[in-house]
Write a protein that holds these residues in place. Sequence first.
Motif, PDB file in Angstrom:
ATOM      1  N   GLU A  70      -0.759  -6.049  -1.688  1.00  0.00           N
ATOM      2  CA  GLU A  70      -1.453  -5.020  -0.902  1.00  0.00           C
ATOM      3  C   GLU A  70      -0.941  -4.978   0.527  1.00  0.00           C
ATOM      4  N   ARG A  71      -0.659  -6.144   1.092  1.00  0.00           N
ATOM      5  CA  ARG A  71      -0.131  -6.159   2.458  1.00  0.00           C
ATOM      6  C   ARG A  71       1.249  -5.510   2.499  1.00  0.00           C
ATOM      7  N   LEU A  72       2.062  -5.791   1.489  1.00  0.00           N
ATOM      8  CA  LEU A  72       3.381  -5.161   1.412  1.00  0.00           C
ATOM      9  C   LEU A  72       3.238  -3.649   1.296  1.00  0.00           C
ATOM     10  N   ALA A  87       0.790  -1.822   2.333  1.00  0.00           N
ATOM     11  CA  ALA A  87       0.303  -1.284   3.607  1.00  0.00           C
ATOM     12  C   ALA A  87       1.434  -1.133   4.619  1.00  0.00           C
ATOM     13  N   LEU A  88       2.294  -2.144   4.710  1.00  0.00           N
ATOM     14  CA  LEU A  88       3.387  -2.087   5.693  1.00  0.00           C
ATOM     15  C   LEU A  88       4.421  -1.043   5.305  1.00  0.00           C
ATOM     16  N   LEU A  89       4.652  -0.865   4.010  1.00  0.00           N
ATOM     17  CA  LEU A  89       5.587   0.167   3.574  1.00  0.00           C
ATOM     18  C   LEU A  89       5.028   1.567   3.813  1.00  0.00           C
ATOM     19  N   ALA A  90       3.699   1.694   3.787  1.00  0.00           N
ATOM     20  CA  ALA A  90       3.067   3.002   3.997  1.00  0.00           C
ATOM     21  C   ALA A  90       2.814   3.294   5.473  1.00  0.00           C
ATOM     22  N   ALA A  91       2.929   2.277   6.343  1.00  0.00           N
ATOM     23  CA  ALA A  91       2.609   2.462   7.762  1.00  0.00           C
ATOM     24  C   ALA A  91       3.389   3.596   8.426  1.00  0.00           C
ATOM     25  N   PRO A  92       4.731   3.727   8.229  1.00  0.00           N
ATOM     26  CA  PRO A  92       5.457   4.824   8.889  1.00  0.00           C
ATOM     27  C   PRO A  92       4.924   6.207   8.542  1.00  0.00           C
ATOM     28  N   SER A  93       4.488   6.396   7.281  1.00  0.00           N
ATOM     29  CA  SER A  93       3.954   7.707   6.898  1.00  0.00           C
ATOM     30  C   SER A  93       2.605   7.991   7.550  1.00  0.00           C
ATOM     31  N   LEU A 112       7.502  -8.581   6.327  1.00  0.00           N
ATOM     32  CA  LEU A 112       8.275  -7.600   5.569  1.00  0.00           C
ATOM     33  C   LEU A 112       9.703  -8.092   5.336  1.00  0.00           C
ATOM     34  N   ARG A 113      10.290  -8.752   6.315  1.00  0.00           N
ATOM     35  CA  ARG A 113      11.646  -9.261   6.153  1.00  0.00           C
ATOM     36  C   ARG A 113      11.690 -10.337   5.070  1.00  0.00           C
ATOM     37  N   ARG A 114      10.703 -11.235   5.071  1.00  0.00           N
ATOM     38  CA  ARG A 114      10.675 -12.270   4.053  1.00  0.00           C
ATOM     39  C   ARG A 114      10.492 -11.683   2.655  1.00  0.00           C
ATOM     40  N   MET A 115       9.615 -10.695   2.555  1.00  0.00           N
ATOM     41  CA  MET A 115       9.392 -10.069   1.255  1.00  0.00           C
ATOM     42  C   MET A 115      10.636  -9.323   0.788  1.00  0.00           C
ATOM     43  N   GLU A 130       0.740   1.526  -7.757  1.00  0.00           N
ATOM     44  CA  GLU A 130      -0.573   0.960  -8.052  1.00  0.00           C
ATOM     45  C   GLU A 130      -0.476  -0.488  -8.530  1.00  0.00           C
ATOM     46  N   ILE A 131       0.643  -0.847  -9.175  1.00  0.00           N
ATOM     47  CA  ILE A 131       0.851  -2.210  -9.636  1.00  0.00           C
ATOM     48  C   ILE A 131       2.176  -2.692  -9.078  1.00  0.00           C
ATOM     49  N   VAL A 132       2.147  -3.797  -8.351  1.00  0.00           N
ATOM     50  CA  VAL A 132       3.358  -4.352  -7.733  1.00  0.00           C
ATOM     51  C   VAL A 132       3.714  -5.649  -8.436  1.00  0.00           C
ATOM     52  N   VAL A 133       4.980  -5.768  -8.846  1.00  0.00           N
ATOM     53  CA  VAL A 133       5.467  -6.991  -9.467  1.00  0.00           C
ATOM     54  C   VAL A 133       6.176  -7.812  -8.397  1.00  0.00           C
TER      55      VAL A 133
END
Length: 320
Positions: free
Chosen positions: A245-247, A249-255, A278-281, A298-301
């Motif tokens: 979820e944190r990933l 959120a950060l990917l959606a932040a620019p939008s 984000l860099r570590r992920m 909706e589902i992140v692997v």
Amino acid sequence: MSRPIPGHGTANRYSHGCRCKPCTKAASRADAERRLARLSGNPRQIPAGPAARHAQALLDRGLTLAQVGRECGLQPSTIRRLVQGQKTILTVNANKILAVPLDVRVSAGDVPAIGAIRRIRALYALGHLNWVIAQEAGISRDAVWYLASGAWPMVKVGVDDGVRAAYDRLSMKTGTSWKTRRLAERKGWAPPLAWDEDAIDDPTGSPDRAHEVDPFDAEEGAQLVDRVAVESYLKGRPVALSDAERLAALLAAPSRGLSLLAVDRLHGLKDKTSENFLRRMTKRYERAGLELPAADTEIVVLPPLKRSVAGTQIEMGAAA
């Protein structure tokens, strides 16, 4: 201790052998009323079968004899004789018993704890803290812990009512504790949206897991993304997020017009905390030969964590 003899002027006193004028008159009146009731098709007594089955169903749902009697205005001994095989019952008493709904909320005594247990576990799944649930329910933190662990098969009506009230207030909000969320994930406790109102109190009920990941079918590391929690995080609200979820959120932040630095400052984090996460992920996905998921997935692997070459350090999925 024997029952007291009924007072004068009653049919019951006449049946005890009193032949005074008031008792004789009352007995005659009672006989006439019984004959009239039979002739009009409304007998004073009817077969006990339907009332006995209904009373037994109430007992099977966890009510005691005293609670059933209290809810229908009869003595517990009357209910006991009925379920033990009594053949007939007064029509008025049968109507009282049949009027008690199977899902009745009793007014006193102990009730099955299954509903309270499931509600507290669902609040854990949302990340609500133990003391927050306790405060909202008006019970102790120890009581919340014992219920979450399933240690109590029965609870007082007041405790159950308090947990229901807390659930109504907190079930549409996300909490701030990642520990309770992780605990719920490990234990497989269902969140509020998985529970139907009728199923959550039914011992045979089960949560609707139609939208959850099947651990036997999904890829290893798959996590559901709570879109409500993600949007709340991007609005600066204190919510507990999983790595997925944190990933997201950060990917959606620019939008949303937010930089990673802006996200840090929304949550009072040290500068570059989100950037480092984000860099570590990103490196974690690259090592696994995968691409970062889309922001609205909706589902992140999540790829498995990798040990360093020296074997002394383990990459951590979440930033401090």
